[in-house]
Write a protein that holds these residues in place. Sequence first.
Motif, PDB file in Angstrom:
ATOM      1  N   LEU A 110       0.786  -1.295  -0.066  1.00 34.64           N
ATOM      2  CA  LEU A 110       0.029  -0.056   0.089  1.00 34.64           C
ATOM      3  C   LEU A 110       0.818   1.316  -0.057  1.00 34.64           C
ATOM      4  N   GLY A 111       0.170   2.322  -0.633  1.00 34.71           N
ATOM      5  CA  GLY A 111       1.001   3.594  -0.590  1.00 34.71           C
ATOM      6  C   GLY A 111       0.089   4.455   0.082  1.00 34.71           C
ATOM      7  N   TRP A 112       0.257   5.507   0.554  1.00 36.45           N
ATOM      8  CA  TRP A 112      -0.487   6.471   1.109  1.00 36.45           C
ATOM      9  C   TRP A 112      -1.941   6.927   0.426  1.00 36.45           C
ATOM     10  N   ASP A 113      -1.787   6.977  -1.029  1.00 36.64           N
ATOM     11  CA  ASP A 113      -2.720   7.102  -2.023  1.00 36.64           C
ATOM     12  C   ASP A 113      -3.801   6.137  -2.119  1.00 36.64           C
ATOM     13  N   MET A 119      -8.303  10.937   8.907  1.00 38.08           N
ATOM     14  CA  MET A 119      -6.740  11.248   9.467  1.00 38.08           C
ATOM     15  C   MET A 119      -5.899  11.527   8.318  1.00 38.08           C
ATOM     16  N   LEU A 120      -6.355  11.803   7.125  1.00 41.81           N
ATOM     17  CA  LEU A 120      -5.548  12.120   5.872  1.00 41.81           C
ATOM     18  C   LEU A 120      -5.960  13.458   5.252  1.00 41.81           C
ATOM     19  N   ASP A 121      -5.250  14.298   4.763  1.00 40.63           N
ATOM     20  CA  ASP A 121      -5.834  15.461   4.066  1.00 40.63           C
ATOM     21  C   ASP A 121      -6.048  15.124   2.586  1.00 40.63           C
ATOM     22  N   SER A 122      -6.445  15.943   1.671  1.00 36.28           N
ATOM     23  CA  SER A 122      -6.771  15.645   0.505  1.00 36.28           C
ATOM     24  C   SER A 122      -5.464  15.351  -0.349  1.00 36.28           C
ATOM     25  N   PHE A 124      -3.427  13.273   0.916  1.00 35.73           N
ATOM     26  CA  PHE A 124      -2.815  11.847   1.528  1.00 35.73           C
ATOM     27  C   PHE A 124      -1.624  12.092   2.553  1.00 35.73           C
ATOM     28  N   LYS A 125      -1.835  13.120   3.116  1.00 34.50           N
ATOM     29  CA  LYS A 125      -0.693  13.330   4.349  1.00 34.50           C
ATOM     30  C   LYS A 125      -1.627  13.305   5.628  1.00 34.50           C
ATOM     31  N   PRO A 126      -0.797  12.729   6.481  1.00 36.02           N
ATOM     32  CA  PRO A 126      -1.331  12.635   7.738  1.00 36.02           C
ATOM     33  C   PRO A 126      -1.629  14.095   8.439  1.00 36.02           C
ATOM     34  N   VAL A 127      -2.696  14.318   9.260  1.00 34.73           N
ATOM     35  CA  VAL A 127      -3.145  15.274   9.972  1.00 34.73           C
ATOM     36  C   VAL A 127      -3.134  14.998  11.356  1.00 34.73           C
ATOM     37  N   ASN A 128      -3.360  16.027  12.154  1.00 31.39           N
ATOM     38  CA  ASN A 128      -3.609  15.755  13.745  1.00 31.39           C
ATOM     39  C   ASN A 128      -5.098  16.375  13.808  1.00 31.39           C
ATOM     40  N   TRP A 129      -5.730  15.789  15.130  1.00 35.44           N
ATOM     41  CA  TRP A 129      -7.033  16.202  15.440  1.00 35.44           C
ATOM     42  C   TRP A 129      -7.344  17.747  15.386  1.00 35.44           C
ATOM     43  N   SER A 130      -6.565  18.567  15.822  1.00 39.79           N
ATOM     44  CA  SER A 130      -6.620  19.955  15.924  1.00 39.79           C
ATOM     45  C   SER A 130      -6.865  20.619  14.644  1.00 39.79           C
ATOM     46  N   GLU A 137     -15.657  23.011  11.026  1.00 36.69           N
ATOM     47  CA  GLU A 137     -16.325  24.098  11.117  1.00 36.69           C
ATOM     48  C   GLU A 137     -16.597  24.838   9.846  1.00 36.69           C
ATOM     49  N   THR A 138     -15.678  24.642   8.913  1.00 34.13           N
ATOM     50  CA  THR A 138     -15.887  25.609   7.732  1.00 34.13           C
ATOM     51  C   THR A 138     -15.801  24.456   6.397  1.00 34.13           C
ATOM     52  N   ASP A 139     -14.999  23.498   6.417  1.00 35.57           N
ATOM     53  CA  ASP A 139     -15.082  22.845   5.091  1.00 35.57           C
ATOM     54  C   ASP A 139     -16.002  21.800   4.936  1.00 35.57           C
ATOM     55  N   PRO A 140     -16.673  22.002   3.772  1.00 38.30           N
ATOM     56  CA  PRO A 140     -17.852  20.729   3.514  1.00 38.30           C
ATOM     57  C   PRO A 140     -17.442  19.488   3.232  1.00 38.30           C
TER      58      PRO A 140
END
Length: 424
Positions: A110-113, A119-122, A124-130, A137-140
């Motif tokens: 597997l690759g990240w894609d 828990m991944l952004d658009s 395919f990078k890991p992001v934290n909870w904050s 709140e803002t992103d549909p």
Amino acid sequence: MKRSRWYRLTKFTTVWPRNLLVLALCYGLAALSAYKLFDLKITTDFTVGIPHSAAAYKSLKLLSDSFGAGVTQPLWILQVGNGKKNSVKSEEFFSAGIALMNDLTEHTVLGWDNINTVMLDSNFKPVNWSTVEKNLETDPVTQYEWQDLVSANNESVLIQITTPFDPNTGETKTFIKHVYHVIDLQKQNNPDYKFYFCGYKVYESDTIEHAWARFPLMIGFTVAAVFVLMGMFLQSAFVPVRLLFTLGVPIAATYGIAVAVYQDGILAWTTARTFRRIDEGFYWDIPVICFSIIVGLALDYDCFLITRVAEYRGNGYSAQAAILKAVYDTAGIITAAGIIMSLAFATMLLMSAGAVIQTGWLLTSSVLLDTFVVRTIVVPAVMSLADGIGWWPRKVPQDNLMDEFGDVIAERSRVLPHNSPEHR
């Protein structure tokens, strides 16, 4: 009786040494066929069961060609927390999930894609909870993914996996084992969280592994039950040996012939859809399901014949006479039943689905082989060679034996002194 073709055939195959030569020829051919059994391949490709002319198959192939075969059967890892402390809405939960995904990319193909989760952004990078908390709140898009991949109580999250290979190939089995290994490691490193591997292919793989692990046990139990029950029924310890040659070898040959037809394509030259080569092998449940049916049908015909042989042998007929009369009595009904049964099974050969065709071939060929070869040639030849030991410890008449027409056969020739009382 003499005009019957079954009588003439049996008369020919039960006389020494023709009986031995017939068996040598039959078992030589059976051995060549049974050897192909070692090449048997099983597949989990469910498209083997879909007619290639069906709209569903065409749309599935188009989907696979356009977006990759992995899209057709996605897999999932369910990460579960434990109450508010381990809620999805925490840095600890995200850290555990990212650690899992990092191990997946290192220890599998597997690759990240190939992974989709909150828990991944658009990119395919890991992001934290904050970060995710702000985006909610803002992103549909983030809101939609959260609603789609996070449970209502915020205690579990889905990690979607799209394999970079066709999940219907044998590579899936190895991949699933590697994923289970990664999950086991994460359970040790993050005991506060539970990870569950889900998806159709996961369930199917576990089912196949369980079924084929028990298949030898199923064969052993079936064989043992058949040997014991038939031995008790005929009161003979020789039954298991006979059935090994008249039941076991023909069944192995039936499977071997099927392998030659559908994996090696020995009949593909006919260009008939029924005999088209299927490189993937046999759908995994076909050999398992067909085994019990084939044994049952073969044993049914065997009982018809052997019980009549035993009856005539016990009534004072010679071994050959008992076999001749039994074959003459039962050949008609066995042949009729075999033809009817084979015609019923042969209708599956008219289907378009490869898995159905394979099933039809196994059942049809086994019935025809049993009807026209085993019960009419092999069994009589075997019984003609094993009259003495064939009934042990059961007692059968040895003196004043009758031929198939009820005439008493002359006593066995023996050397007597010239002046013995029996010569006077």
